[in-house]
Scaffold this motif. Structure first.
Motif, mmCIF file in Angstrom:
data_model
loop_
_atom_site.group_PDB
_atom_site.id
_atom_site.type_symbol
_atom_site.label_atom_id
_atom_site.label_comp_id
_atom_site.label_asym_id
_atom_site.label_seq_id
_atom_site.Cartn_x
_atom_site.Cartn_y
_atom_site.Cartn_z
ATOM 1 N N LEU A 204 0.701 -1.214 -0.120
ATOM 2 C CA LEU A 204 -0.135 0.306 0.013
ATOM 3 C C LEU A 204 0.536 1.189 0.031
ATOM 4 C CD1 LEU A 204 -2.826 1.358 0.040
ATOM 5 C CD2 LEU A 204 -2.782 1.069 2.538
ATOM 6 N N ALA A 205 1.792 1.268 0.972
ATOM 7 C CA ALA A 205 2.910 2.308 0.811
ATOM 8 C C ALA A 205 3.655 2.753 -0.555
ATOM 9 C CB ALA A 205 3.796 2.330 2.199
ATOM 10 N N LEU A 206 4.069 1.606 -0.911
ATOM 11 C CA LEU A 206 4.869 1.683 -2.465
ATOM 12 C C LEU A 206 4.045 2.183 -3.317
ATOM 13 C CD1 LEU A 206 7.617 1.194 -3.211
ATOM 14 C CD2 LEU A 206 7.131 -1.120 -3.740
ATOM 15 N N ALA A 207 2.772 1.489 -3.366
ATOM 16 C CA ALA A 207 1.711 1.986 -4.582
ATOM 17 C C ALA A 207 1.339 3.609 -4.252
ATOM 18 C CB ALA A 207 0.521 1.316 -4.445
ATOM 19 N N LEU A 208 1.254 3.922 -3.066
ATOM 20 C CA LEU A 208 0.898 5.321 -2.899
ATOM 21 C C LEU A 208 2.016 6.450 -3.241
ATOM 22 C CD1 LEU A 208 -0.556 5.485 0.704
ATOM 23 C CD2 LEU A 208 -1.679 6.288 -1.459
ATOM 24 N N ILE A 209 3.176 6.050 -2.915
ATOM 25 C CA ILE A 209 4.371 6.868 -3.276
ATOM 26 C C ILE A 209 4.822 7.011 -4.760
ATOM 27 C CG2 ILE A 209 6.370 5.149 -2.813
ATOM 28 C CD1 ILE A 209 7.727 7.623 -1.150
ATOM 29 N N LEU A 221 10.021 6.121 -12.952
ATOM 30 C CA LEU A 221 10.192 4.846 -13.116
ATOM 31 C C LEU A 221 11.486 3.861 -12.567
ATOM 32 C CD1 LEU A 221 8.802 2.259 -14.323
ATOM 33 C CD2 LEU A 221 9.896 2.727 -16.581
ATOM 34 N N ALA A 222 12.796 4.855 -12.800
ATOM 35 C CA ALA A 222 13.906 4.356 -12.375
ATOM 36 C C ALA A 222 14.002 4.209 -10.767
ATOM 37 C CB ALA A 222 15.012 5.163 -12.669
ATOM 38 N N LEU A 227 13.319 1.035 -5.682
ATOM 39 C CA LEU A 227 12.348 0.694 -4.442
ATOM 40 C C LEU A 227 11.938 -0.758 -4.472
ATOM 41 C CD1 LEU A 227 10.317 3.998 -4.083
ATOM 42 C CD2 LEU A 227 12.269 3.463 -2.608
ATOM 43 N N LEU A 228 11.542 -1.362 -5.769
ATOM 44 C CA LEU A 228 11.092 -2.488 -5.692
ATOM 45 C C LEU A 228 12.390 -3.501 -5.497
ATOM 46 C CD1 LEU A 228 9.152 -2.640 -9.102
ATOM 47 C CD2 LEU A 228 8.196 -3.450 -6.829
ATOM 48 N N ARG A 229 13.504 -3.181 -5.823
ATOM 49 C CA ARG A 229 14.763 -4.108 -5.872
ATOM 50 C C ARG A 229 15.051 -4.229 -3.999
ATOM 51 N NH1 ARG A 229 19.952 -3.441 -4.801
ATOM 52 N NH2 ARG A 229 19.868 -1.223 -4.831
ATOM 53 N N LYS A 230 15.013 -2.854 -3.521
ATOM 54 C CA LYS A 230 15.344 -2.791 -2.034
ATOM 55 C C LYS A 230 14.315 -3.586 -1.136
ATOM 56 C CE LYS A 230 18.204 1.443 -2.218
ATOM 57 N NZ LYS A 230 18.433 2.605 -1.755
ATOM 58 N N SER A 235 7.167 -6.905 -9.233
ATOM 59 C CA SER A 235 6.514 -5.878 -10.024
ATOM 60 C C SER A 235 5.190 -6.010 -10.293
ATOM 61 C CB SER A 235 7.397 -5.517 -11.363
ATOM 62 O OG SER A 235 7.345 -6.614 -12.059
ATOM 63 N N SER A 236 4.851 -7.379 -10.797
ATOM 64 C CA SER A 236 3.217 -7.465 -11.081
ATOM 65 C C SER A 236 2.516 -7.216 -9.987
ATOM 66 C CB SER A 236 3.294 -9.111 -11.720
ATOM 67 O OG SER A 236 3.453 -9.901 -10.596
ATOM 68 N N GLU A 237 2.973 -7.698 -8.751
ATOM 69 C CA GLU A 237 2.223 -7.215 -7.528
ATOM 70 C C GLU A 237 2.050 -5.652 -7.129
ATOM 71 O OE1 GLU A 237 2.114 -8.638 -2.787
ATOM 72 O OE2 GLU A 237 3.842 -9.014 -4.077
ATOM 73 N N LEU A 238 3.032 -5.097 -7.734
ATOM 74 C CA LEU A 238 3.057 -3.510 -7.525
ATOM 75 C C LEU A 238 1.870 -3.023 -8.500
ATOM 76 C CD1 LEU A 238 3.827 -0.824 -6.196
ATOM 77 C CD2 LEU A 238 5.723 -0.957 -8.067
#
Length: 358
Positions: A204-209, A221-222, A227-230, A235-238
């Motif tokens: 939820l937090a990652l989607a918001l930001i 996008l970069a 953030l996805l890597r850390k 990515s499909s879940e995001l």
């Protein structure tokens, strides 16, 4: 504190890893409960109403954001495995709020139980709230500490600023605290939407930001990939989470009833030279001015496609004139909302007009 130093970034990575580990241990997937004809369980809509009520109370008391987010987390964790009668929902909610306040606030800022019971209007006595508090603690094994969506929002926000420390001032004209407060208010809205309970707090937090970065940061996008890597998130879940959050935050969806039907009726040739009529009386038919400028140059078929893309809804087939009311209601998705009829128009819906038209 600046997070551009290597130590700051290492510290953030450590906090993210610790929060993700705690979340993996505590979080359970949301399973919507079957609707029942009997008043034996709290419905998702009633849960959302209770969260909005807590949000209003939290605003009046001016407590930390952590208090509200933890209270909602405790409420959801308690309601998930049990059946609670709706008449006890406010007592449960205020007990969760009191537990969260005692956990997150300074001692001198925690409202007294008597004051909380009176100011909230929960309809419970202090002794009833204390008994409910004991039930909640027993059910949760006295463990209230969990990684909330707000914890992840703080971490992701700091990570973004550690890479792009000046983009807030240049792109938004906001300082760090103002931008985080904006994201936090959006999080409050998401917490009151039970359809987002299926998302982990980190998602939820990652989607918001990332949704916010997409509107203000050229290389969003970069940053999202970093953030996805850390966070070690797929990515499909995001992508799926972003769609759900975007739908929940959409102003058009927030102001529209379900199954709203949009009807476009091109002006007749004999009325093209006349001044355009005033704005529609129904605010649900307004479109953004930028969209209207594009619509003027589009063909009718393209216009329908644009409406579907704008509102993420399929446009239903037009209803023939003179059709029976039952047939018209069926074609309109069962909306059943009477629309004003303008003189000289055979459509029950006035032509769409720019917002600024007068």
């Amino acid at each position: 504190m600046k997070f551009s130093e290597p130590w700051g970034r290492q510290r953030l990575s450590f906090l993210l890893e610790k929060a993700a580990s705690r979340e993996a241990k505590m979080w359970k997937g949301y399973l919507p409960k079957r609707p029942s004809s009997q008043d034996t369980d709290v419905s998702p809509a009633q849960r959302d109403e209770a969260v909005r009520w807590l949000t209003e109370l939290h605003g009046r008391l001016q407590l930390y954001p952590e208090t509200l987010v933890l209270a909602v987390s405790v409420l959801d964790r308690f309601l998930a495995p049990i059946k609670a009668r709706p008449k006890y929902l406010r007592c449960i909610a205020i007990a969760c709020f009191f537990l969260a306040a005692k956990t997150c606030e300074e001692d001198e800022c925690v409202p007294s139980l008597k004051e909380l019971a009176e100011s909230s209007g929960c309809g419970c006595s202090p002794s009833e709230i204390l008994r409910m508090e004991k039930i909640i603690l027993d059910k949760l094994n006295w463990d209230l500490h969990t990684a909330t969506a707000l914890d992840f929002l703080h971490i992701f926000h700091a990570m973004v600023l550690s890479c792009r420390s000046g983009f807030l001032d240049s792109m938004l004209g906001l300082n760090r605290s103002q931008h985080l407060a904006l994201l936090t208010r959006r999080l409050y809205h998401c917490l009151s939407d039970h359809t987002l309970m299926q998302l982990r707090g980190s998602m939820l937090a990652l989607a918001l930001i990332t949704l916010d970065l997409e509107t203000c940061c050229p290389d969003w996008l970069a940053l999202t990939i970093e953030l996805l890597r850390k966070a070690q998130i797929d990515s499909s879940e995001l992508i799926r989470s972003r769609e759900l959050v975007s739908r929940s935050l959409s102003p058009s969806r927030a102001s529209l009833p379900p199954n709203t039907v949009y009807i476009y009726r091109p002006p007749s040739p004999d009325r093209q030279d006349q001044a355009p009529p005033g704005p529609p009386t129904d605010s649900r038919l307004r479109l953004p001015a930028s969209t209207k400028r594009k619509v003027e140059e589009m063909e009718v078929d393209d216009f329908y496609d644009g409406i579907k893309r704008l509102y993420n809804e399929d446009v239903t087939a037009a209803v023939p004139e003179g059709a029976p009311p039952a047939e018209a209601a069926a074609a309109g998705g069962g909306l059943g909302v009477p629309l004003p009829r303008q003189e000289g128009s055979s459509s029950p819906c006035p032509p769409l007009q720019p917002v600024g038209a007068s």
